[in-house]
Write a protein that holds these residues in place. Structure first.
Motif, PDB file in Angstrom:
ATOM      1  N   ARG A 160      -5.357  -7.981  -2.121  1.00  0.00           N
ATOM      2  CA  ARG A 160      -4.208  -8.437  -2.241  1.00  0.00           C
ATOM      3  C   ARG A 160      -2.978  -7.899  -1.423  1.00  0.00           C
ATOM      4  O   ARG A 160      -2.955  -6.459  -1.370  1.00  0.00           O
ATOM      5  CB  ARG A 160      -3.536  -8.570  -3.929  1.00  0.00           C
ATOM      6  CG  ARG A 160      -2.296  -9.214  -3.873  1.00  0.00           C
ATOM      7  CD  ARG A 160      -1.833  -9.216  -5.284  1.00  0.00           C
ATOM      8  NE  ARG A 160      -2.559  -9.891  -6.480  1.00  0.00           N
ATOM      9  CZ  ARG A 160      -2.414 -11.074  -6.987  1.00  0.00           C
ATOM     10  NH1 ARG A 160      -1.576 -11.982  -6.204  1.00  0.00           N
ATOM     11  NH2 ARG A 160      -3.249 -11.600  -7.806  1.00  0.00           N
ATOM     12  N   ASP A 161      -2.141  -8.619  -0.884  1.00  0.00           N
ATOM     13  CA  ASP A 161      -1.250  -7.968   0.033  1.00  0.00           C
ATOM     14  C   ASP A 161       0.083  -7.492  -0.929  1.00  0.00           C
ATOM     15  O   ASP A 161       0.483  -8.227  -1.697  1.00  0.00           O
ATOM     16  CB  ASP A 161      -1.044  -9.124   0.898  1.00  0.00           C
ATOM     17  CG  ASP A 161       0.144  -8.624   1.871  1.00  0.00           C
ATOM     18  OD1 ASP A 161       0.300  -7.566   2.033  1.00  0.00           O
ATOM     19  OD2 ASP A 161       0.960  -9.573   2.711  1.00  0.00           O
ATOM     20  N   GLN A 162       0.316  -6.059  -0.843  1.00  0.00           N
ATOM     21  CA  GLN A 162       1.342  -5.641  -1.543  1.00  0.00           C
ATOM     22  C   GLN A 162       2.877  -6.079  -0.931  1.00  0.00           C
ATOM     23  O   GLN A 162       3.694  -5.867  -1.785  1.00  0.00           O
ATOM     24  CB  GLN A 162       1.251  -4.032  -1.736  1.00  0.00           C
ATOM     25  CG  GLN A 162      -0.237  -3.642  -2.248  1.00  0.00           C
ATOM     26  CD  GLN A 162      -0.331  -3.974  -3.638  1.00  0.00           C
ATOM     27  OE1 GLN A 162       0.459  -4.149  -4.330  1.00  0.00           O
ATOM     28  NE2 GLN A 162      -1.546  -4.563  -3.776  1.00  0.00           N
TER      29      GLN A 162
ATOM     30  N   GLU B 177       8.537  -3.505   0.710  1.00  0.00           N
ATOM     31  CA  GLU B 177       9.564  -3.264  -0.034  1.00  0.00           C
ATOM     32  C   GLU B 177      11.152  -3.409   0.601  1.00  0.00           C
ATOM     33  O   GLU B 177      12.130  -3.334  -0.193  1.00  0.00           O
ATOM     34  CB  GLU B 177       9.549  -2.101  -0.654  1.00  0.00           C
ATOM     35  CG  GLU B 177       8.272  -1.912  -1.718  1.00  0.00           C
ATOM     36  CD  GLU B 177       8.242  -0.491  -2.378  1.00  0.00           C
ATOM     37  OE1 GLU B 177       9.031   0.218  -2.176  1.00  0.00           O
ATOM     38  OE2 GLU B 177       7.192  -0.330  -3.010  1.00  0.00           O
TER      39      GLU B 177
ATOM     40  N   LYS C  25       9.296  -6.075  -5.543  1.00  0.00           N
ATOM     41  CA  LYS C  25       8.033  -6.641  -5.153  1.00  0.00           C
ATOM     42  C   LYS C  25       7.651  -7.622  -5.881  1.00  0.00           C
ATOM     43  O   LYS C  25       8.014  -7.627  -7.245  1.00  0.00           O
ATOM     44  CB  LYS C  25       6.998  -5.649  -5.401  1.00  0.00           C
ATOM     45  CG  LYS C  25       6.648  -4.586  -4.142  1.00  0.00           C
ATOM     46  CD  LYS C  25       5.651  -3.708  -4.470  1.00  0.00           C
ATOM     47  CE  LYS C  25       5.577  -2.692  -3.316  1.00  0.00           C
ATOM     48  NZ  LYS C  25       4.501  -1.849  -3.275  1.00  0.00           N
TER      49      LYS C  25
ATOM     50  N   GLN D  44       4.857  -9.446  -7.893  1.00  0.00           N
ATOM     51  CA  GLN D  44       3.645  -9.255  -8.429  1.00  0.00           C
ATOM     52  C   GLN D  44       2.595 -10.226  -8.070  1.00  0.00           C
ATOM     53  O   GLN D  44       1.656 -10.073  -8.161  1.00  0.00           O
ATOM     54  CB  GLN D  44       3.712  -9.002 -10.098  1.00  0.00           C
ATOM     55  CG  GLN D  44       4.577  -8.061 -10.432  1.00  0.00           C
ATOM     56  CD  GLN D  44       3.992  -6.517  -9.969  1.00  0.00           C
ATOM     57  OE1 GLN D  44       2.484  -6.609  -9.966  1.00  0.00           O
ATOM     58  NE2 GLN D  44       4.829  -5.627  -9.689  1.00  0.00           N
TER      59      GLN D  44
ATOM     60  N   ASP E 106      -8.220  -3.628  -7.937  1.00  0.00           N
ATOM     61  CA  ASP E 106      -7.158  -4.074  -6.906  1.00  0.00           C
ATOM     62  C   ASP E 106      -7.618  -5.133  -5.941  1.00  0.00           C
ATOM     63  O   ASP E 106      -6.866  -5.773  -5.114  1.00  0.00           O
ATOM     64  CB  ASP E 106      -6.688  -2.979  -6.156  1.00  0.00           C
ATOM     65  CG  ASP E 106      -6.031  -1.901  -6.742  1.00  0.00           C
ATOM     66  OD1 ASP E 106      -5.330  -2.283  -7.593  1.00  0.00           O
ATOM     67  OD2 ASP E 106      -6.002  -0.777  -6.362  1.00  0.00           O
TER      68      ASP E 106
END
Length: 106
Positions: free
Chosen positions: A26-28, A31, A41, A43, A84
């Motif tokens: 998953r792309d975080q 920020e 961010k 979720q 993750d």
């Protein structure tokens, strides 16, 4: 009594999807914007990087745009979370992002 096995993030990268499934990190997200504004961010981002693809012939014959390393946009509930990572069918992918810069060898 069942023996507990601790699985680390490195173990998930060893998971090879089968059939038309793909493994996605998953792309975080960012920020901070380019102009320097900080934001919270999200979720539930629906973008990610493909880590591995299954052994379906559309992947092995090169008939799919979904390849390891590409960035994708996927449906909100079309996956199984595994640490993750996300495991999903290729039909859960809504689109593949184009690379902003293509690197060529000289």
């Amino acid at each position: 009594m069942a023996k507990r096995i601790d699985i680390t993030e490195e173990s998930y990268s060893m998971l090879m999807p089968t059939g038309d499934r793909i493994l996605v990190k998953r792309d975080q997200g960012e920020e901070k914007t380019e102009s320097g504004i900080w934001y919270a961010k999200q979720q539930n981002r629906q973008t990610g990087i493909v880590v591995a693809v299954g052994d379906d012939e559309k992947f092995t014959d090169g008939k799919s745009r979904i390849t390891p390393g590409c960035k994708i946009y996927f449906v909100e509930e079309g996956y199984v979370p595994i640490g993750d990572f996300l495991l999903m069918k290729s039909t859960s992918v809504l689109g593949v992002f184009h690379a902003s810069e293509v690197k060529t060898e000289e």
